[in-house]
Design a protein around this motif. Structure first.
Motif, PDB file in Angstrom:
ATOM      1  N   SER A  96       1.005  -1.547   0.014  1.00  0.00           N
ATOM      2  CA  SER A  96       0.517  -0.041   0.226  1.00  0.00           C
ATOM      3  C   SER A  96       0.831   1.307  -0.528  1.00  0.00           C
ATOM      4  CB  SER A  96      -0.763  -0.876   1.089  1.00  0.00           C
ATOM      5  OG  SER A  96      -1.661  -1.080   0.940  1.00  0.00           O
ATOM      6  N   ALA A  97       0.728   1.923   1.029  1.00  0.00           N
ATOM      7  CA  ALA A  97       1.072   3.448   0.785  1.00  0.00           C
ATOM      8  C   ALA A  97       2.654   3.237   1.240  1.00  0.00           C
ATOM      9  CB  ALA A  97       0.230   4.828   1.087  1.00  0.00           C
ATOM     10  N   PRO A  98       3.522   4.198   0.169  1.00  0.00           N
ATOM     11  CA  PRO A  98       3.754   4.781  -0.510  1.00  0.00           C
ATOM     12  C   PRO A  98       3.600   4.429  -2.129  1.00  0.00           C
ATOM     13  CG  PRO A  98       5.184   4.796   0.429  1.00  0.00           C
ATOM     14  CD  PRO A  98       4.776   4.194   0.902  1.00  0.00           C
ATOM     15  N   TRP A  99       3.970   3.076  -2.039  1.00  0.00           N
ATOM     16  CA  TRP A  99       3.879   2.339  -3.308  1.00  0.00           C
ATOM     17  C   TRP A  99       3.033   2.351  -4.319  1.00  0.00           C
ATOM     18  CZ3 TRP A  99       5.792   0.757   1.373  1.00  0.00           C
ATOM     19  CH2 TRP A  99       6.842   0.904   1.601  1.00  0.00           C
ATOM     20  N   TRP A 100       1.962   1.411  -3.616  1.00  0.00           N
ATOM     21  CA  TRP A 100       0.210   1.584  -4.046  1.00  0.00           C
ATOM     22  C   TRP A 100       0.889  -0.183  -5.643  1.00  0.00           C
ATOM     23  CZ3 TRP A 100      -3.377   2.565  -0.847  1.00  0.00           C
ATOM     24  CH2 TRP A 100      -3.136   3.888  -0.368  1.00  0.00           C
ATOM     25  N   ALA A 101       0.778  -0.740  -4.873  1.00  0.00           N
ATOM     26  CA  ALA A 101       1.895  -1.351  -5.797  1.00  0.00           C
ATOM     27  C   ALA A 101       0.505  -2.840  -5.326  1.00  0.00           C
ATOM     28  CB  ALA A 101       2.947  -1.848  -6.152  1.00  0.00           C
ATOM     29  N   PRO A 102      -0.906  -2.985  -5.462  1.00  0.00           N
ATOM     30  CA  PRO A 102      -1.329  -4.215  -5.016  1.00  0.00           C
ATOM     31  C   PRO A 102      -0.961  -5.731  -5.636  1.00  0.00           C
ATOM     32  CG  PRO A 102      -2.064  -3.393  -6.805  1.00  0.00           C
ATOM     33  CD  PRO A 102      -1.178  -1.778  -6.683  1.00  0.00           C
ATOM     34  N   ASP A 103      -0.594  -5.198  -7.128  1.00  0.00           N
ATOM     35  CA  ASP A 103       0.349  -6.980  -7.197  1.00  0.00           C
ATOM     36  C   ASP A 103       1.639  -7.054  -7.239  1.00  0.00           C
ATOM     37  OD1 ASP A 103      -2.017  -7.016  -8.819  1.00  0.00           O
ATOM     38  OD2 ASP A 103      -1.299  -6.415 -10.037  1.00  0.00           O
ATOM     39  N   ALA A 104       2.498  -6.139  -5.710  1.00  0.00           N
ATOM     40  CA  ALA A 104       3.362  -6.736  -5.264  1.00  0.00           C
ATOM     41  C   ALA A 104       3.084  -8.192  -4.643  1.00  0.00           C
ATOM     42  CB  ALA A 104       3.773  -5.660  -5.019  1.00  0.00           C
ATOM     43  N   ARG A 105       4.263  -9.046  -4.401  1.00  0.00           N
ATOM     44  CA  ARG A 105       4.803 -10.537  -3.600  1.00  0.00           C
ATOM     45  C   ARG A 105       5.823  -9.717  -2.510  1.00  0.00           C
ATOM     46  NH1 ARG A 105       0.412 -10.286  -5.757  1.00  0.00           N
ATOM     47  NH2 ARG A 105      -0.468 -11.748  -7.438  1.00  0.00           N
ATOM     48  N   ALA A 106       5.981 -10.705  -1.844  1.00  0.00           N
ATOM     49  CA  ALA A 106       6.618 -10.561  -1.106  1.00  0.00           C
ATOM     50  C   ALA A 106       7.915 -10.982  -1.431  1.00  0.00           C
ATOM     51  CB  ALA A 106       5.933 -11.679   0.517  1.00  0.00           C
ATOM     52  N   SER A 107       9.049 -11.021  -0.984  1.00  0.00           N
ATOM     53  CA  SER A 107      10.538 -11.419  -0.770  1.00  0.00           C
ATOM     54  C   SER A 107      11.111 -11.537   0.140  1.00  0.00           C
ATOM     55  CB  SER A 107      10.861 -11.074  -2.531  1.00  0.00           C
ATOM     56  OG  SER A 107      11.450  -9.664  -1.550  1.00  0.00           O
ATOM     57  N   PHE A 108      12.127 -12.473  -0.061  1.00  0.00           N
ATOM     58  CA  PHE A 108      12.727 -12.567   0.865  1.00  0.00           C
ATOM     59  C   PHE A 108      14.811 -13.040   0.251  1.00  0.00           C
ATOM     60  CE2 PHE A 108      10.171 -15.176   3.687  1.00  0.00           C
ATOM     61  CZ  PHE A 108      10.588 -14.725   5.123  1.00  0.00           C
ATOM     62  N   SER A 109      15.940 -12.017   1.196  1.00  0.00           N
ATOM     63  CA  SER A 109      16.785 -12.312   0.590  1.00  0.00           C
ATOM     64  C   SER A 109      17.717 -11.532   0.879  1.00  0.00           C
ATOM     65  CB  SER A 109      16.637 -10.834  -1.039  1.00  0.00           C
ATOM     66  OG  SER A 109      17.002  -9.500   0.052  1.00  0.00           O
ATOM     67  N   GLY A 110      19.292 -12.733   0.302  1.00  0.00           N
ATOM     68  CA  GLY A 110      20.315 -12.346   1.446  1.00  0.00           C
ATOM     69  C   GLY A 110      20.413 -13.900   2.244  1.00  0.00           C
ATOM     70  N   MET A 111      19.394 -14.738   2.031  1.00  0.00           N
ATOM     71  CA  MET A 111      19.877 -15.711   2.389  1.00  0.00           C
ATOM     72  C   MET A 111      21.082 -16.689   2.135  1.00  0.00           C
ATOM     73  SD  MET A 111      16.201 -17.381   2.856  1.00  0.00           S
ATOM     74  CE  MET A 111      15.559 -17.412   1.004  1.00  0.00           C
ATOM     75  N   THR A 112      21.211 -17.500   2.863  1.00  0.00           N
ATOM     76  CA  THR A 112      22.650 -18.952   2.521  1.00  0.00           C
ATOM     77  C   THR A 112      22.446 -19.855   3.502  1.00  0.00           C
ATOM     78  OG1 THR A 112      23.938 -18.089   4.547  1.00  0.00           O
ATOM     79  CG2 THR A 112      23.949 -16.506   2.796  1.00  0.00           C
TER      80      THR A 112
END
Length: 481
Positions: free
Chosen positions: A329-345
């Motif tokens: 939601s605010a401030p991006w207002w990207a309803p189709d965005a998906r969750a992500s993890f990064s930096g995993m080992t």
């Protein structure tokens, strides 16, 4: 002051509370409700379950309190909508929850009108708000009956009246923010011009009477849930802000009686309409907070919210999470965005993932606070917080660290209901000033920043890169599909 039955009908539960004239809680009954999460971004609730939870919790609370109730009030979810038969009150659809993203295409088709919508309503053209979901119901489910926010249906069941309050209406994309009235051009934009819409009432109005909780009692002081919490936390002066950590996390900042539009990506809406005047607020939303915690529980990483601080590691070991499990939601207002993890080992453990999710929630709140500060014209000196997730010291410390301001925890778990009780008292006693309808409070706990400002800024910069990467990946996937 008036003894009130305040009912907080929320996304994952309904709370009924009887509060006496000294703001002493005489009884509390909480009953769960179960949102159904569907593929494709759908989130629905059974309307009958919502109504049963309101009636059952209210009756149990009145019985437990053992005193006469002088007013009944309802705080509602805000942007959850359904179709129903105005003659019988029978639901004609499931309740489409504020988190539901299936109306994204309806917003996309009206993208050329985004500037008009923003200027007229103070909101962003996004499926988070009511009108796109109302249109979706009409296109996908039924053309029968009326289609409204859930409060209008529940109040119809309680009193027979067909109303919604000013703060809830301001979340619809269908009213002019300056006049707080239904806007014919906006109704036409969403092909809702022929709809029968509820009367918009003030937040200090008695709108009818109910006998469903015992002896006849007036019903009034209707309000949307987040604005109720804003009042309970006594954010009565422009620039004062609170964040409620519930199913989502909701930042609201009082902006006074001028309906200023946000220039930083927040929404602007009615805080409350009382005593002949209208106060406004800026607000921003983190779509998944406690719902992200329930997601962690479903994966078996924790046993419940009470397990967060035990499982979370001291730091995330470089793991970053963008917890966009229901879009951004605010401030991006990207309803189709998906969750992500990064930096995993290979060394990443469950505790790192849990800490990364909590840091991701805190980072979103920090972005909202920055936006509010730009709109207000000065930084916040402190943030007042309430809601179930404030019990997590790890999360609250992360919020204080990333905001670099003190975080003060509201001493009651019932901010929304207590705020609603304040509006009910204002409705029952027209001579009572609003600032006297709720009591003052001192924090149960406060969190001061422990992270250095440079370290906090560096983390937030890395986290923003993770957001940008997630959004870019989502766009590429959509283009390729």
């Amino acid at each position: 002051m008036t003894t009130v039955l305040a009912i907080d009908q929320g996304t994952s539960g309904t709370k009924a509370m009887v509060v006496d004239g000294a703001d002493q809680v005489l009884s509390v009954v909480e009953l769960p409700v179960r949102p159904h999460y569907l593929s494709g971004g759908g989130v629905e609730q059974d309307p009958q379950e919502l109504l049963d939870s309101v009636l059952d919790s209210g009756r149990q609370a009145v019985a437990a309190a053992g005193v006469p109730v002088e007013c009944v009030t309802l705080a509602n979810q805000g942007e959850t909508v359904l179709a129903w038969d105005p003659a019988t009150g029978r639901p004609l659809s499931q309740a489409i929850v504020w988190q539901d993203r299936r109306a994204a295409e309806i917003c996309a088709k009206r993208g050329d009108s985004a500037e008009l919508v923003g200027e007229r309503t103070g909101l962003v053209l996004d499926p988070y708000f009511s009108a796109p979901k109302m249109r979706w119901i009409r296109e996908q489910l039924t053309t029968e009956g009326v289609v409204t926010t859930s409060d209008a249906w529940l109040v119809r069941q309680l009193t027979g009246e067909f109303v919604t309050d000013a703060s809830t209406a301001s979340r619809s994309l269908l009213i002019d923010l300056d006049s707080v009235s239904w806007d014919p051009e906006l109704l036409a934009l969403f092909d809702l011009a022929e709809e029968d819409l509820p009367r918009i009432v003030t937040n200090d109005e008695v709108i009818g009477e109910t006998t469903l909780f015992g002896e006849p009692a007036p019903v009034g002081g209707l309000v949307v849930d987040q604005q109720a919490a804003l009042l309970a936390q006594r954010c009565l002066t422009p620039g004062e802000a609170k964040c409620t950590f519930g199913t989502g996390a909701f930042l609201l900042a009082n902006m006074g009686q001028a309906p200023v539009r946000s220039s930083s990506g927040l929404a602007a809406s009615v805080a409350w309409r009382v005593r002949g005047g209208t106060s406004y607020c800026f607000d921003g939303q983190v779509a998944t907070a406690a719902s992200a915690v329930r997601w962690l529980q479903g994966l078996g990483l924790i046993q419940g919210a009470s397990d967060l601080d035990r499982v979370a590691t001291a730091d995330s070991d470089g793991v970053l999470c963008v917890p966009a499990l229901a879009g951004l939601s605010a401030p991006w207002w990207a309803p189709d965005a998906r969750a992500s993890f990064s930096g995993m080992t290979l060394s990443t453990e469950a505790g790192h993932l849990v800490k990364a999710v909590l840091d991701g929630i805190a980072a979103q709140v920090a972005e909202l606070v920055d936006c509010a500060a730009r709109d207000i014209g000065k930084p916040l000196s402190r943030l007042r917080v309430d809601g179930g997730l404030t019990r997590s010291r790890v999360l609250m410390q992360a919020v204080a660290d990333l905001l670099q301001v003190q975080v003060d925890v509201y001493p009651s778990a019932h901010a929304t209901a207590l705020g609603a009780a304040g509006f009910a008292r204002a409705a029952a006693d027209p001579g009572l000033p609003l600032d006297q309808a709720v009591v003052d409070w001192t924090p149960s706990t406060s969190f001061a920043p422990q992270l250095g400002a440079d370290t906090a800024a560096a983390f937030r910069a890395r986290w923003r890169v993770a957001v940008d990467t997630a959004l870019t990946s989502d766009r590429k996937i959509q283009e390729d599909s």
